[in-house]
Write a protein that holds these residues in place. Structure first.
Motif, short mmCIF file in Angstrom:
data_model
loop_
_atom_site.label_atom_id
_atom_site.label_comp_id
_atom_site.label_asym_id
_atom_site.label_seq_id
_atom_site.Cartn_x
_atom_site.Cartn_y
_atom_site.Cartn_z
N LEU A 1 -111.84 21.66 -50.25
CA LEU A 1 -111.09 21.09 -51.36
C LEU A 1 -111.20 21.95 -52.62
O LEU A 1 -110.32 21.94 -53.46
CB LEU A 1 -111.60 19.69 -51.70
N SER A 2 -112.28 22.71 -52.71
CA SER A 2 -112.55 23.36 -53.99
C SER A 2 -111.60 24.51 -54.29
O SER A 2 -111.32 24.80 -55.43
CB SER A 2 -114.00 23.84 -54.04
N SER B 1 -119.22 11.34 -53.21
CA SER B 1 -118.46 12.41 -53.86
C SER B 1 -117.03 11.99 -54.14
O SER B 1 -116.35 12.60 -54.97
CB SER B 1 -118.48 13.67 -52.99
N ARG C 1 -106.69 14.50 -64.36
CA ARG C 1 -105.69 15.55 -64.21
C ARG C 1 -104.28 14.98 -64.24
O ARG C 1 -103.36 15.58 -64.78
CB ARG C 1 -105.94 16.31 -62.90
N VAL D 1 -115.52 18.56 -47.06
CA VAL D 1 -115.28 18.52 -48.49
C VAL D 1 -115.13 19.93 -49.07
O VAL D 1 -114.46 20.14 -50.06
CB VAL D 1 -116.40 17.74 -49.21
N TYR E 1 -108.44 12.42 -51.07
CA TYR E 1 -107.78 13.37 -51.98
C TYR E 1 -106.26 13.33 -51.78
O TYR E 1 -105.49 13.19 -52.72
CB TYR E 1 -108.32 14.78 -51.71
N ASN F 1 -112.35 21.94 -60.74
CA ASN F 1 -111.22 21.04 -60.44
C ASN F 1 -111.77 19.85 -59.63
O ASN F 1 -112.97 19.79 -59.36
CB ASN F 1 -110.10 21.83 -59.72
N PRO F 2 -110.92 18.89 -59.28
CA PRO F 2 -111.45 17.72 -58.56
C PRO F 2 -112.22 18.07 -57.29
O PRO F 2 -113.22 17.43 -56.96
CB PRO F 2 -110.19 16.92 -58.25
N GLY F 3 -111.77 19.10 -56.58
CA GLY F 3 -112.46 19.50 -55.35
C GLY F 3 -113.84 20.08 -55.62
O GLY F 3 -114.81 19.78 -54.91
N VAL F 4 -113.94 20.92 -56.66
CA VAL F 4 -115.25 21.47 -57.01
C VAL F 4 -116.19 20.35 -57.45
O VAL F 4 -117.37 20.33 -57.09
CB VAL F 4 -115.11 22.53 -58.14
N LYS F 5 -115.65 19.39 -58.19
CA LYS F 5 -116.47 18.28 -58.65
C LYS F 5 -117.00 17.47 -57.46
O LYS F 5 -118.16 17.04 -57.46
CB LYS F 5 -115.66 17.39 -59.58
N ALA F 6 -116.17 17.29 -56.46
CA ALA F 6 -116.61 16.57 -55.25
C ALA F 6 -117.78 17.31 -54.60
O ALA F 6 -118.76 16.69 -54.16
CB ALA F 6 -115.46 16.42 -54.27
N SER G 1 -111.74 12.62 -61.52
CA SER G 1 -111.21 13.90 -61.93
C SER G 1 -109.70 14.00 -61.66
O SER G 1 -108.94 14.51 -62.48
CB SER G 1 -111.96 14.94 -61.10
N GLN G 2 -109.28 13.50 -60.51
CA GLN G 2 -107.85 13.50 -60.18
C GLN G 2 -107.06 12.60 -61.14
O GLN G 2 -105.94 12.93 -61.53
CB GLN G 2 -107.63 13.04 -58.74
N PRO H 1 -116.44 10.57 -58.09
CA PRO H 1 -116.26 11.61 -59.11
C PRO H 1 -114.98 12.42 -58.90
O PRO H 1 -114.32 12.80 -59.86
CB PRO H 1 -117.47 12.52 -58.96
N MET H 2 -114.62 12.66 -57.65
CA MET H 2 -113.40 13.42 -57.37
C MET H 2 -112.16 12.66 -57.85
O MET H 2 -111.29 13.23 -58.52
CB MET H 2 -113.29 13.69 -55.87
#
Lengths: 414, 414
Positions: free
Chosen positions: A367-368, A195, A206, A364, A297, B148-153, A202-203, A198-199
């Motif tokens: 984080l969302s 995971s 962003r 994890v 993260y 967001n990155p956390g949801v993606k994780a 995404s970061q 992909p995170m």
């Protein structure tokens, strides 16, 4: 920051410029407004002609033309003449004021249009003078600014059909660890899905970078060394996750050594992310982030993101950090400064913060709903609700010039 | 909101899901962790075997295996045996605790590995129990949440290689006005470049919609009617700028009438944007925004953006609104509620706001450094520094359930 790089410039269509960072300072290529214009619907006239107008002495004008925005009067306005003019249209030559519809009476006679007015109008009244809002040559937006809808409107106004922006840094992402499965794989005993990659992708997006995912590696030295040596040729920065601790299968330290990379640091007095490692090879920074999701993260936000902003010529590369009041007790003791995933709330002009969820470093799920990282200085046994703490706004599009968190002991600690 | 529409769902690759809105609630497809695992590097043993261990009575274990994360021990741990285990690896069958490296001494004898310990370990010590962080079936992220990155994780963790997201609303953009030039055109007398269309396209993208620009129209009724009638067939919503006032060449009212569109409102007691018009045709909303750049910007943020969020199944469709303290006097009287482009600042746990620049409604330049709109209730002669006012955070990724600005008179008004 001593190893920062700044990106080159590229010229792109204004259609594609959203959220990019300007590589040039934007100046007004012409005055705004570019001509004297009317802010209202009305009649453009000579103020002189209204000098004797009053309730008892109406003055009549012959309406000679009728212009909307984008059209110009054919002829100059002469004594006793008026041009019917719409909002945004250019003031005709000869006229020096506009009488709004509301104070004018109109009539028609023998196919001619007339307008009567019963008060005086001052020279310049109801005219937006050329250049009164912006002068030609004025600096409007600084280099390094992110292009938001307002900046884009400015670019369009001043004819920047092509916009010079900073090239996005190409950032490689590699996940390491024999325990990792791909997202589409079924769970297997002892394994978990990857995971972090992909995170981080995404970061990176962003933060304004261009991620390139090179896949995941099992804990095999030769294979990992080759993959990392290859990847680094094709990127501006490389981010790896996992393999930076002192476990028997943590290969990154040995890989850095064989690469001849210079390890800048490999331990930080913070939680999570104490094993975060940054190395430099051939002027490229290698970010060795923890394999633990939260630590990964936080490591990215604290170390990689500002370097991306620097690359993008942003003179405020550090994540915006504000103060907020802790809404609930945080009784966990910690010798090290702790970065807790958190959510900020606003009430009555004040900012509050609370942890986003359970903060075990391997979790994890919290984080969302994180939009901030709250900073709890180390050397305490915890914090009580009401303490004022630093908070990094990870969702914010604004930055700041320096990294400034308080290491001072805050009030209301336990 | 009575005319809102909600978008359909589409299934996309997790690689493309950043910033999209979830069309399904995400649940944990397995427990986290999915197996009992070690949080540290150490030795997995039976706690029972340490019962008599002490400083004066070291207990020795035979090290039978050596496993890293992603690997499983071949055999169960029996009395007097230890498995050397790395962080993240599965606890072997038979073991019920982990002794961290720091408290173990190791030695080799006749090619066998041994480990000695001088203290007792409790059952369960240093084991993260399967499901202790998240249970299978637990709701993790609600439908309508932005990824967001956390949801993606999380999506990656639970194997969502395909993600169900809400289709973006297709939103047409048309600029009207004979005064408009395209961005690449040279300035001409009486004309200005079209900056509203690129700005709105940008605002639509920021709000999560899919903009389609249909070009600009001159003030010609038949041509404009046809273009708008055509465009509306291909979109979920249509945004026009200009032509909604009462000027001689403002054609939108007549176009709405000929279309048979139902005008929901065409005047609002606010500045800027008083002429903002919204009509409904065939269940599609037509947003007739002002041609004035600021009014257009504000009209979009107040009226179009929440409809886009609703379409995206967001149960917090309205722009996040907070309270902030006015940092400087705003002495301009106004009978109507004013939405002033503004910039928020944070200091010591409080939020402050100041106007982003000169606030003439035709001024485009102050839009560029706007990250908020401050709301000044009407019916006043102005406000003094220190007043607490509502502020819409236009850059914020969070929303709220209701539109809530205070129409009450605030303290420190002039």
């Amino acid at each position: 920051m001593d190893y920062k790089k700044t990106g080159e410039m590229e010229s792109i269509s204004i259609d594609d410029c959203d959220d990019r960072k300007l590589a040039e300072t934007i100046i007004a290529t012409h005055p705004i407004p570019p001509f004297d214009k009317s802010p209202y619907d009305g009649f453009a006239i000579r103020s002189l002609d209204t000098a004797n107008a009053s309730q008892h002495n109406p003055v009549t004008f012959k309406v000679t033309e009728h212009i909307g925005a984008g059209h110009r009067a054919q002829n100059a306005v002469k004594a006793g003449e008026a041009v019917r003019i719409m909002t945004g249209a250019e003031i005709p030559y000869g006229a020096d004021c506009v009488a709004m519809f509301e104070i004018c009476q109109t009539y028609e006679q023998d196919s001619n249009h007339f307008m009567t007015i019963k008060r005086t109008i001052k020279p310049g009244q109801n005219i937006i003078i050329k250049g009164s809002e912006t002068s030609q040559g004025e600096i409007l937006v600084e280099k390094g600014t992110r292009i938001n809808p307002g900046v884009k409107a400015l670019l369009a106004t001043f004819g920047y059909a092509k916009v010079k922006v900073v090239k996005k840094p190409v950032i490689g992402v590699i996940a390491t660890g024999s325990e990792l499965l791909d997202i589409e794989q079924e769970l297997e005993p002892g394994k978990i899905r990857n995971s972090n990659a992909p995170m981080i992708v995404s970061q990176i997006k962003r933060a304004g970078g261009e991620p390139v995912y090179f896949g995941k590696l099992i804990d095999d030295f030769e294979q990992s060394f080759e993959a990392i040596e290859q990847a680094i040729q094709h990127v501006d920065f490389l981010v790896t996750t996992g393999g930076v601790s002192v476990g028997d299968f943590d290969l990154l330290p040995a890989i850095y050594e064989k690469l001849g990379a210079r390890v800048l640091f490999n331990k930080i007095g913070m939680r999570p992310g104490s094993v975060t490692t940054v190395a430099e090879w051939n002027s490229k920074l290698l970010f060795g982030l923890s394999g633990n999701p939260s630590a990964c993260y936080v490591g990215f936000e604290l170390f990689t993101r500002p370097i991306i902003q620097m690359f993008l010529h942003d003179n405020k590369p550090f994540t915006q950090t504000i103060q907020a009041t802790l809404e609930e007790d945080f009784p966990k003791p910690n010798p090290f400064t702790r970065f807790v995933r958190a959510k900020i709330n606003y009430r009555n002009g004040s900012v509050y913060v609370r942890p986003a969820g359970i903060d075990k470093s391997a979790v994890v799920t919290s984080l969302s709903n994180t939009n901030a990282l709250m900073v709890l200085p180390g050397g305490t046994r915890g914090f009580e609700a009401g303490a004022v703490v630093d908070v990094l706004l990870v969702d914010s599009l604004s930055g700041q010039e320096t990294f400034s968190i308080s290491h001072k002991k805050v009030k209301r600690q336990i």
